[in-house]
Design a protein around this motif. Structure first.
Motif, PDB file in Angstrom:
ATOM      1  N   HIS A  70       0.852  -1.185   0.000  1.00  0.00           N
ATOM      2  CA  HIS A  70       0.000   0.000   0.000  1.00  0.00           C
ATOM      3  C   HIS A  70       0.886   1.234   0.000  1.00  0.00           C
ATOM      4  O   HIS A  70       1.681   1.436   0.919  1.00  0.00           O
ATOM      5  CB  HIS A  70      -0.891  -0.007   1.245  1.00  0.00           C
ATOM      6  N   TRP A 128       0.759   5.136   0.400  1.00  0.00           N
ATOM      7  CA  TRP A 128      -0.197   6.051   1.001  1.00  0.00           C
ATOM      8  C   TRP A 128       0.518   7.326   1.424  1.00  0.00           C
ATOM      9  O   TRP A 128       1.742   7.375   1.484  1.00  0.00           O
ATOM     10  CB  TRP A 128      -0.898   5.388   2.189  1.00  0.00           C
ATOM     11  N   SER A 145       4.788  10.288   0.961  1.00  0.00           N
ATOM     12  CA  SER A 145       4.301   8.956   0.600  1.00  0.00           C
ATOM     13  C   SER A 145       5.165   7.875   1.241  1.00  0.00           C
ATOM     14  O   SER A 145       6.373   8.051   1.429  1.00  0.00           O
ATOM     15  CB  SER A 145       4.264   8.781  -0.923  1.00  0.00           C
ATOM     16  N   GLU A 147       1.652  11.315  -8.590  1.00  0.00           N
ATOM     17  CA  GLU A 147       0.714  10.656  -7.684  1.00  0.00           C
ATOM     18  C   GLU A 147      -0.168   9.721  -8.497  1.00  0.00           C
ATOM     19  O   GLU A 147      -0.362   9.935  -9.702  1.00  0.00           O
ATOM     20  CB  GLU A 147      -0.162  11.692  -6.983  1.00  0.00           C
ATOM     21  N   PRO A 170      -7.338   6.563  -6.037  1.00  0.00           N
ATOM     22  CA  PRO A 170      -7.064   5.337  -5.292  1.00  0.00           C
ATOM     23  C   PRO A 170      -7.324   4.155  -6.229  1.00  0.00           C
ATOM     24  O   PRO A 170      -8.361   4.105  -6.897  1.00  0.00           O
ATOM     25  CB  PRO A 170      -8.074   5.384  -4.147  1.00  0.00           C
ATOM     26  N   GLU A 196      -2.398   4.850  -3.444  1.00  0.00           N
ATOM     27  CA  GLU A 196      -3.264   5.839  -2.789  1.00  0.00           C
ATOM     28  C   GLU A 196      -2.405   6.978  -2.214  1.00  0.00           C
ATOM     29  O   GLU A 196      -2.503   7.313  -1.048  1.00  0.00           O
ATOM     30  CB  GLU A 196      -4.083   5.152  -1.692  1.00  0.00           C
ATOM     31  N   ASP A 197      -1.554   7.538  -3.072  1.00  0.00           N
ATOM     32  CA  ASP A 197      -0.637   8.583  -2.604  1.00  0.00           C
ATOM     33  C   ASP A 197      -1.049   9.977  -3.074  1.00  0.00           C
ATOM     34  O   ASP A 197      -0.209  10.831  -3.338  1.00  0.00           O
ATOM     35  CB  ASP A 197       0.791   8.263  -3.037  1.00  0.00           C
ATOM     36  N   GLN A 198      -2.329  10.226  -3.113  1.00  0.00           N
ATOM     37  CA  GLN A 198      -2.814  11.540  -3.511  1.00  0.00           C
ATOM     38  C   GLN A 198      -2.528  12.561  -2.403  1.00  0.00           C
ATOM     39  O   GLN A 198      -2.387  12.211  -1.245  1.00  0.00           O
ATOM     40  CB  GLN A 198      -4.320  11.504  -3.803  1.00  0.00           C
ATOM     41  N   PRO A 249      -9.252   9.478  -1.288  1.00  0.00           N
ATOM     42  CA  PRO A 249      -8.178   8.728  -0.647  1.00  0.00           C
ATOM     43  C   PRO A 249      -8.293   8.802   0.874  1.00  0.00           C
ATOM     44  O   PRO A 249      -8.854   9.750   1.421  1.00  0.00           O
ATOM     45  CB  PRO A 249      -6.906   9.431  -1.130  1.00  0.00           C
ATOM     46  N   ARG A 300      -5.872   8.669   4.285  1.00  0.00           N
ATOM     47  CA  ARG A 300      -4.472   8.811   4.718  1.00  0.00           C
ATOM     48  C   ARG A 300      -4.190   7.893   5.888  1.00  0.00           C
ATOM     49  O   ARG A 300      -3.911   8.342   7.005  1.00  0.00           O
ATOM     50  CB  ARG A 300      -4.194  10.255   5.084  1.00  0.00           C
TER      51      ARG A 300
END
Length: 155
Positions: free
Chosen positions: A20, A22, A29, A77, A81, A112-114, A147, A149
């Motif tokens: 994952h 994130w 991230s 990014e 997600p 999911e690194d927005q 997303p 966190r």
């Protein structure tokens, strides 16, 4: 197979590992090794029981992509997600914290690194690329949800 053997076979709830990527509260991230674990024994269109971990229902877009041999993407990014599944070849994902993970066919990843914040080098999100002498074929299921966190949430 005896009834006792069948019951024992179905009592071992499975887990499915995934990576994952994130974003933490500081906009950095990270990658964390996680596992799907909310499996329930049931059936889908068959009388034979199987283990199912149903994800939250919602709109999604499926994207197939082929990364050429030697391809390395700029820092970016994930567009949404998404679940990413390599179908063939190998690729890497490097997060802002310096973690680099290589994955091949069947190794699941959740992107999911927005909402990252660029570091002092201007790096934001992650970079990725191929690591084998054949193209890497990926299937991405982009989930149209906000997303979260938090590492290792999967719904």
């Amino acid at each position: 197979m005896s009834s006792d053997q069948n019951n024992a076979k179905h009592s071992d709830k499975p887990t499915v590992p995934y990576w994952h990527i994130w974003t933490d509260a500081d906009g950095i991230s990270h990658q964390t090794r996680c596992a799907l674990h909310d499996f329930e024994l049931g059936s889908i269109g068959s009388a034979a029981p199987q283990w199912n971990d149903k994800q939250k229902r919602g709109e999604a877009t499926v994207v197939f992509t082929v990364l050429p041999v030697g391809w390395i993407g700029d820092w970016h990014e994930n567009p949404a997600p998404q679940w990413i599944l390599p179908l063939s070849g190998r690729w890497f994902v490097e997060s802002m914290d310096g973690t680099r993970v290589e994955m091949g066919a069947g190794e699941l990843s959740r992107g999911e690194d927005q909402h990252c914040i660029a570091d002092k080098h201007g790096n934001k999100g992650h970079r990725s690329g191929t690591v084998s002498d054949v193209p890497c074929v990926l299937m991405c299921v982009q989930c149209h949800v906000p997303p979260v966190r938090l590492a290792c949430h999967n719904k």
